[in-house]
Design an enzyme around this catalytic site. Sequence first.
Site, PDB file in Angstrom:
ATOM      1  N   LYS A 174       0.841  -1.200   0.000  1.00 13.84           N
ATOM      2  CA  LYS A 174       0.000   0.000   0.000  1.00 13.84           C
ATOM      3  C   LYS A 174       0.885   1.263   0.000  1.00 13.84           C
ATOM      4  O   LYS A 174       2.101   1.165   0.109  1.00 13.84           O
ATOM      5  CB  LYS A 174      -0.952  -0.022   1.200  1.00 13.84           C
ATOM      6  CG  LYS A 174      -1.837  -1.271   1.241  1.00 13.84           C
ATOM      7  CD  LYS A 174      -2.876  -1.332   0.134  1.00 13.84           C
ATOM      8  CE  LYS A 174      -3.392  -2.720  -0.100  1.00 13.84           C
ATOM      9  NZ  LYS A 174      -4.658  -3.060   0.520  1.00 13.84           N
TER      10      LYS A 174
HETATM   11  C1  LIG Z   1      -5.639  -4.128   0.813  1.00 15.66           C
HETATM   12  C2  LIG Z   1      -7.086  -3.901   0.802  1.00 15.66           C
HETATM   13  C3  LIG Z   1      -7.922  -4.271   1.871  1.00 15.66           C
HETATM   14  C4  LIG Z   1      -7.456  -5.109   3.023  1.00 15.66           C
HETATM   15  O1  LIG Z   1      -6.364  -4.638   3.699  1.00 15.66           O
HETATM   16  P1  LIG Z   1      -5.423  -5.705   4.468  1.00 15.66           P
HETATM   17  O2  LIG Z   1      -4.543  -4.825   5.285  1.00 15.66           O
HETATM   18  O3  LIG Z   1      -4.685  -6.481   3.435  1.00 15.66           O
HETATM   19  O4  LIG Z   1      -6.299  -6.556   5.309  1.00 15.66           O
HETATM   20  C5  LIG Z   1      -9.257  -3.925   1.821  1.00 15.66           C
HETATM   21  N1  LIG Z   1      -9.771  -3.279   0.765  1.00 15.66           N
HETATM   22  C6  LIG Z   1      -9.025  -2.933  -0.293  1.00 15.66           C
HETATM   23  C7  LIG Z   1      -9.657  -2.191  -1.414  1.00 15.66           C
HETATM   24  C8  LIG Z   1      -7.662  -3.242  -0.324  1.00 15.66           C
HETATM   25  O5  LIG Z   1      -6.928  -2.911  -1.392  1.00 15.66           O
END
Ligand SMILES: *Cc1c(COP(=O)(O)O)cnc(C)c1O
Length: 369
Positions: free
Chosen positions: A187
């Site tokens: 991210k």
């Molecule tokens: C990455 C992501 C999540 C979940 O986040 P995690 O930290 O991996 O649990 C939820 N929604 C979207 C759109 C994502 O890209």
Amino acid sequence: MTGQRPDFIPPARPIIGEAEIEAAVRVLRSGMVVQGPEVAAFEQEFGEVVAGRHCVAVNSGTSALQLTLLALGVGPGDEVIVPSFSFAASANAVRLVGAEVVFADIERDSFCLDPDAVAAAVTPRTVAVMPVHLYGHPAAMDKIMAVAERHGLAVVEDAAQAHGAGLHGTPVGAFGIAGCFSFYPTKNMHSLEGGMISTADAGFARTLRLLRNQGMEQRYANEIVGANMRMTDVAAAIGRVQLTQLAEWTAQRQANAKYLDSKITNMITPPVADAARHVYHQYTVRVRGDRDAAQERLTEQGIGNAVYYPTPIHRLKPYLGADGRPGPWELPETDRAAAEVISLPVHPTLEQSDLERIADAANLAGGAQ
Ligand SMILES: *Cc1c(COP(=O)(O)O)cnc(C)c1O
């Protein structure tokens, strides 16, 4: 990895610098590693990203969504409107609390939930809507908030891909009752694993804090049934270091995107809505012709690329009907996007020479129909 060129440009490159390592080691040496002062400081500091809202740190973005729905009291018999063109976590959170997912279509340009489709999907059982700020582009929050208000729905923003994005000067995570962020390594910023919930409501923030820690504020004085979704102080210390870089990294992502916009002519570059601040978690183009061929060309040129998401959630196994087929959803823009998109590297560690190679390869690949 086999057969990868030495000059391969990866689609994402998580950053773990010396400062992150030192921060983690400092906490490990202190012996106080579970949720503590680092988490509290991270929550305080992340408030700056969400216009000063209360922040509650958790162990993942998925936990952030699930905890928010639990805190709202969403459960069996309730419906939550979610885009199908997203990562499965968006819908999984709804199902994990026992509620039903209702899929609504996306806008062609932003790839985010279409406010008219949301309005059309409302039933007497709808309790919430979960816009996803996909790829770092804000959903049409002004219109979605209006629909939600008209129908008395809670708005939970899935901002997992959109730290620092905004619309008309308001940051994502500051529109709905809650904004849910992820700090997964790929991210825009990370804490190895982690998540954050933002909310303007102090009482709601307290409920979230109870729910993430077995329903306790005072140890062994459990007030409600809760889970363990705590963030560690090690993760928070890494997240705090990353947060100090977020503005710079975002500016670099935006500059990279601007360059690619100006050079790529053989693919449809990502449009940005009026008054939107796009933070380019992904730089996602549409291919007019044969996408598989385009991806192959890109890979041959050493350009990492990926399709987010090749299968819309409503076509994934857990979301099929009892007959093994997708439900009666009409999601033409979702299906179209799933068939046409490719994400190209846009991460902040790209060099100018990388950007030139990416643009050249994209033009070659886009013309290769
Ligand atoms: C990455 C992501 C999540 C979940 O986040 P995690 O930290 O991996 O649990 C939820 N929604 C979207 C759109 C994502 O890209």
